[in-house]
Design an enzyme around this catalytic site. Structure first.
Site, PDB file in Angstrom:
ATOM      1  N   HIS A 112      -5.221  11.291   6.363  1.00 38.95           N
ATOM      2  CA  HIS A 112      -5.748  10.791   5.094  1.00 38.95           C
ATOM      3  C   HIS A 112      -7.212  11.186   4.898  1.00 38.95           C
ATOM      4  O   HIS A 112      -7.639  11.510   3.790  1.00 38.95           O
ATOM      5  CB  HIS A 112      -5.608   9.270   5.057  1.00 38.95           C
ATOM      6  CG  HIS A 112      -6.026   8.650   3.765  1.00 38.95           C
ATOM      7  ND1 HIS A 112      -5.210   8.620   2.656  1.00 38.95           N
ATOM      8  CD2 HIS A 112      -7.182   8.055   3.392  1.00 38.95           C
ATOM      9  CE1 HIS A 112      -5.838   8.023   1.665  1.00 38.95           C
ATOM     10  NE2 HIS A 112      -7.032   7.667   2.076  1.00 38.95           N
ATOM     11  N   HIS A 182      -2.817   6.557  -3.955  1.00 33.37           N
ATOM     12  CA  HIS A 182      -2.734   5.288  -3.241  1.00 33.37           C
ATOM     13  C   HIS A 182      -1.257   4.922  -3.128  1.00 33.37           C
ATOM     14  O   HIS A 182      -0.804   3.900  -3.623  1.00 33.37           O
ATOM     15  CB  HIS A 182      -3.533   4.203  -3.970  1.00 33.37           C
ATOM     16  CG  HIS A 182      -4.411   3.409  -3.064  1.00 33.37           C
ATOM     17  ND1 HIS A 182      -4.524   2.038  -3.122  1.00 33.37           N
ATOM     18  CD2 HIS A 182      -5.219   3.794  -2.041  1.00 33.37           C
ATOM     19  CE1 HIS A 182      -5.381   1.620  -2.206  1.00 33.37           C
ATOM     20  NE2 HIS A 182      -5.810   2.661  -1.541  1.00 33.37           N
TER      21      HIS A 182
END
EC number: 6.3.5.3
Length: 841
Positions: A112, A182
């Site tokens: 990430h 997200h």
């Protein structure tokens, strides 16, 4: 390192605690719980005041398998090879790491945060032919942009070095755009996940340069079909697509509306594969004085944290987002989801913009993934410094050291200032009612030192911390050789059009659009919906920028159906559609910048990684031809869900978003027809091919090849079209995308101003096209434009033939050389399209 004290030593008369020495059997899971469980046990001690709580984790003598077991138990999301590299760091230092250090390394090296797949060395094969890609990012993004920048000096002012990339708007101002995902948080907590998804990207803009002002937002969602039957969901504890959709939309709505930032553009895609892994893209555009772009942290600078308090929400968010979801994720990973507070962020935003205006900010970034660990770690990555965790205001007492440092609690910014400016910053913070603390000081040592109540809980060489092992991966792709579609359509052409207008891919998003305030700040010149009733679709939006005579257009493209069978074509088509939308709205084709946001299922699957490689190739090819640089981007992997029947991966999904300079508000062009008696002209050739088209959705493997196009010719057409825009002769224009020409014409007619009559025999083509391809094919590079009759010759002189006209009968009439194909009342077609989501949202 000598400065790192044993956790059994005392501080202020209070003992700190660590886990006892552990044997391999315990590491394999017999008794050692994850950090969250351990922290609950430690909280029985009086930890609320004056003492750090951390532990040493013995790893230097463990085997590779034992290290992997430790990573999995603690949800570090580090591979066996990663853990061996971590072990080597501490073997060289002849000590064991603290839990804080392991968590810091884990989030810093997470997919990430580090984007290691885009930086990997990939052995790839296409149709059996081998090649090696030395970093997707360097090859297909950074190098492409560097070559474009060399040809367009002065346009891109910053790229890949900050939270967002900047392009020049005028002599004083620059604009930027950032889009983030997200996904995992939104899958398990739709409202909170999406709420903080938008909040996070707004902070990205506040952390770009020395603080850019957020002026507009976009959102893009991929959901399972809203009519999915509950019994068709093949896993327990998976939220139904309707629950996900409603929660996500409202989460984004509440954050953007309450902060007073207009949400002006977006898209929604529906597919069965998104049932288990919804995708939530949120983006924000910002503006900044050009002189405030450059920033630097120097030794002696203070790092202050401003905004929200730190709590237990958002723990391990970066590492959680770097693995697949399972049926246990909804229960086990709740603490990875942050809790948003847009009013707190609004106060922090106003504080930052005021501080920047007074010249008090030397560097600023947001507290996103990894929290203070990421923000302070990156800011001190070159110079090193000392962090004081006990200075951070907390939401609750008793947080352990690692929790304070890596918590992703929202609404927090970290700012570097000169020490002499601290008092001025404190006064401003009081004015804007935002909390401020001195978090750290840069010292020039190159070492990240973290103290908690005087205890050294982390001491890492910044070079080692930011040098994650490089991944070596394999990808493969086999191109389809099916040249013929082989389709026969039993329904009539008008029935097919009605079916397309009712398809979830095409139906109006008005019920969702109406949730957002797209006019706050008063600068939205072209709105998401327009026309006589204010409900007809537009290609994007145009925003006026305060203090400038120039405007900015926002557009985007998302075509996952293309990527299922031809990712190379999808990459090309997405770049083209985004650029085409911006040009259609009046942006100068020479002043457009784009972003690439990728979502993929399992990158360890060779075919899925192969699809990613091919998408990058196609995207890069079109972007370089068009001269549209990439100025930012993001990727999200492991978007697959382990059901009881096996893993379900999303298709390779590319979102290309872009922003272009509209040099005069008079150049803005909407997508709704304006009057009767106009001529309709067509930009671009139609070519054979239906693969990827909505018309054949669900039958793509038999759909032949996707429609091809010539990028060089398309760019020539866009430049020629722009000359018409500059002359003010284009009344309206609409890009031809999902649903092809038939749907584009209907959407133009939904303005309620006129009917449309078109003869398909007048369409310019390359190759022999069937009626289905002329009517519903999705060849890239095409725009329908409306001009006054006296100006039609100007369009025709540029190679844009007249294919029809607007009429007073209120009908959509489409023929082919005299053969009637469609003759439908637009007033009857519109409700089919307009009400498609009404029953679901």
């Amino acid at each position: 390192m000598a400065g790192l004290r044993s956790s059994h030593q005392a501080w202020d008369g209070l003992a700190t605690f660590s886990t006892p020495a552990i044997d391999p059997a315990r590491i394999r899971g017999q008794s050692m719980g994850p950090p969250q469980a351990a922290s609950r046990a430690l909280q029985t001690h009086p930890t609320a005041t004056g003492r750090a709580v951390f532990r040493h984790i013995p790893i230097t003598s463990l085997s590779g398998d034992e290290l992997l077991a430790l990573s999995q138990k603690h949800k570090l999301s580090l591979s066996r090879e990663d853990m061996l590299a971590v072990q080597k760091i501490f073997q060289e230092e002849k000590r064991e790491p603290t839990d804080v250090e392991l968590e810091v390394i884990a989030q810093t090296w997470s997919e990430h945060c580090k984007h290691r797949i885009f930086g990997a060395r990939i052995e790839h094969s296409v149709n059996g032919k081998a090649e090696v890609i030395d970093s997707l990012y360097k090859t297909y993004v950074k190098a492409v942009t560097a070559r474009i920048m060399a040809k367009k000096p002065g346009f891109v002012l910053s790229a890949f070095t900050d939270n967002a990339g900047f392009v020049k708007l005028d002599e004083k101002l620059a604009v930027c755009l950032k889009v983030e995902t997200h996904n995992h948080p939104s899958a398990i907590e739709p409202y909170a996940g999406a709420n903080t998804g938008l909040g996070g990207v707004i902070r990205d803009i506040l952390g770009a340069g020395k603080g850019a002002k957020p002026i507009a937002s976009l959102d893009v969602f991929c959901f399972g079909p809203p009519d999915t039957k509950q019994e068709d969901i093949k896993a327990k504890d998976v939220i139904h697509p309707l629950g996900v959709m409603r929660g996500v939309v409202r989460g984004v709505r509440d954050y953007g509306n309450r902060m007073g930032i207009p949400t002006v553009a977006g898209a929604i895609q529906f597919d069965d594969t998104y049932i288990y892994n919804p995708l939530v893209f949120c983006g924000t555009m910002g503006v900044i004085p050009i002189g405030d772009i450059d920033k630097e942290v120097k030794p002696g600078h203070l790092l202050i944290a401003a905004g929200g308090r730190t709590g237990r929400d958002g723990l391990k968010g970066a590492t959680f987002s770097s693995v697949s979801l399972t049926t246990a994720s909804h229960e086990e990973d709740q603490t990875a989801v942050q809790i948003g507070n847009p009013i707190e962020e609004k106060k922090a935003a106003d504080f930052i913009l005021a501080a920047r205006a007074q010249g008090l900010i030397q560097f600023v970034t947001d507290c996103g993934a990894g929290g203070f660990s990421s923000a302070a770690g990156e800011m001190l990555s070159e110079v090193g410094g000392e962090v004081w965790l006990d200075h951070a205001p907390l939401k609750e007492p008793g947080l352990e050291s690692w929790q304070v440092f890596i918590s992703e609690s929202q609404e927090r910014m970290v700012i570097a200032i000169e020490e002499k400016d601290l008092e001025a910053m404190q006064k401003l913070a009081a004015v804007y009612e935002t909390e401020l603390c001195v978090l750290a000081k840069a010292d020039g040592t190159g070492i990240l030192k973290v103290k908690h109540h005087g205890e050294m809980v982390c001491e890492l060489d910044c070079r080692k911390l930011h040098e994650a092992p490089r991944r070596h991966m394999k990808g493969e792709w086999t191109e389809s050789t099916d040249e013929t579609a082989g389709f026969t359509f039993e329904e009539g052409w008008e029935d097919l059009l009605r079916g397309l207008l009712a398809d979830f891919t095409i139906v109006s998003r008005e019920p969702i659009i109406r949730e957002y305030d797209h006019e706050v700040q008063g600068n939205t010149l072209l709105k998401p919906l327009a026309g006589a009733q204010g409900d007809a679709p537009q290609d994007g939006s145009v925003i006026r920028v305060d203090g400038s005579q120039q405007c900015v257009a926002l557009g985007l493209a998302l075509l996952p159906e293309w990527g299922k069978n031809d990712p190379f074509a999808m990459g090309r088509a997405c770049v083209d559609e985004c650029v085409r939308q911006l040009v259609a709205m009046g942006a100068n084709p020479e002043r457009i910048a784009i972003l690439d946001n990728f979502c993929l299922g399992n990158p360890d699957d060779h075919r899925e990684l192969g699809a990613l490689v091919e998408t990058c190739k196609g995207m890069a090819q079109t972007a370089e031809t068009y001269g549209t640089p990439f100025v930012s981007g993001k990727d999200s992997f492991y978007n697959y869900f382990k059901t009881d029947e096996g893993p379900v991966s999303i298709p390779c999904t590319l979102l290309v978003s872009g922003f272009g300079v509209v040099e005069d508000a008079k150049h803005i062009v909407g997508a709704s027809v304006r009057r009767t008696g106009s001529k309709l002209c067509l930009v671009g050739d139609t070519t054979p091919g239906l693969r990827g088209a909505v018309l054949v959705k669900g039958m793509q493997s038999q759909a032949g090849q996707p429609a091809n196009f010539d990028e060089a010719k398309a760019l020539e057409n866009y430049r020629a079209y722009y000359t018409l825009v500059e002359k003010g002769v284009v009344l309206s224009a609409h890009d031809i995308s999902e649903g092809g020409l038939g749907v584009a014409l209907a959407e133009m007619g939904f303005s309620g101003k006129a009917g449309l009559s078109v003869d398909l025999a007048k369409l310019p083509t390359k190759g022999a096209c069937e009626t289905a391809e002329l009517l519903f094919g999705e060849t890239p590079g095409r725009i329908v434009l409306e001009v006054a009759p006296e100006n039609a010759h100007l369009a025709e002189a540029l190679g844009f033939p007249v294919i029809g006209e607007t009429t007073a009968d209120g009908k959509l009439n489409i023929t082919k050389g005299g053969e009637p194909l469609i003759n439908a009342s637009i007033a009857e077609l519109k409700p089919i399209w307009k009400e498609g989501l009404v029953n679901y949202y």
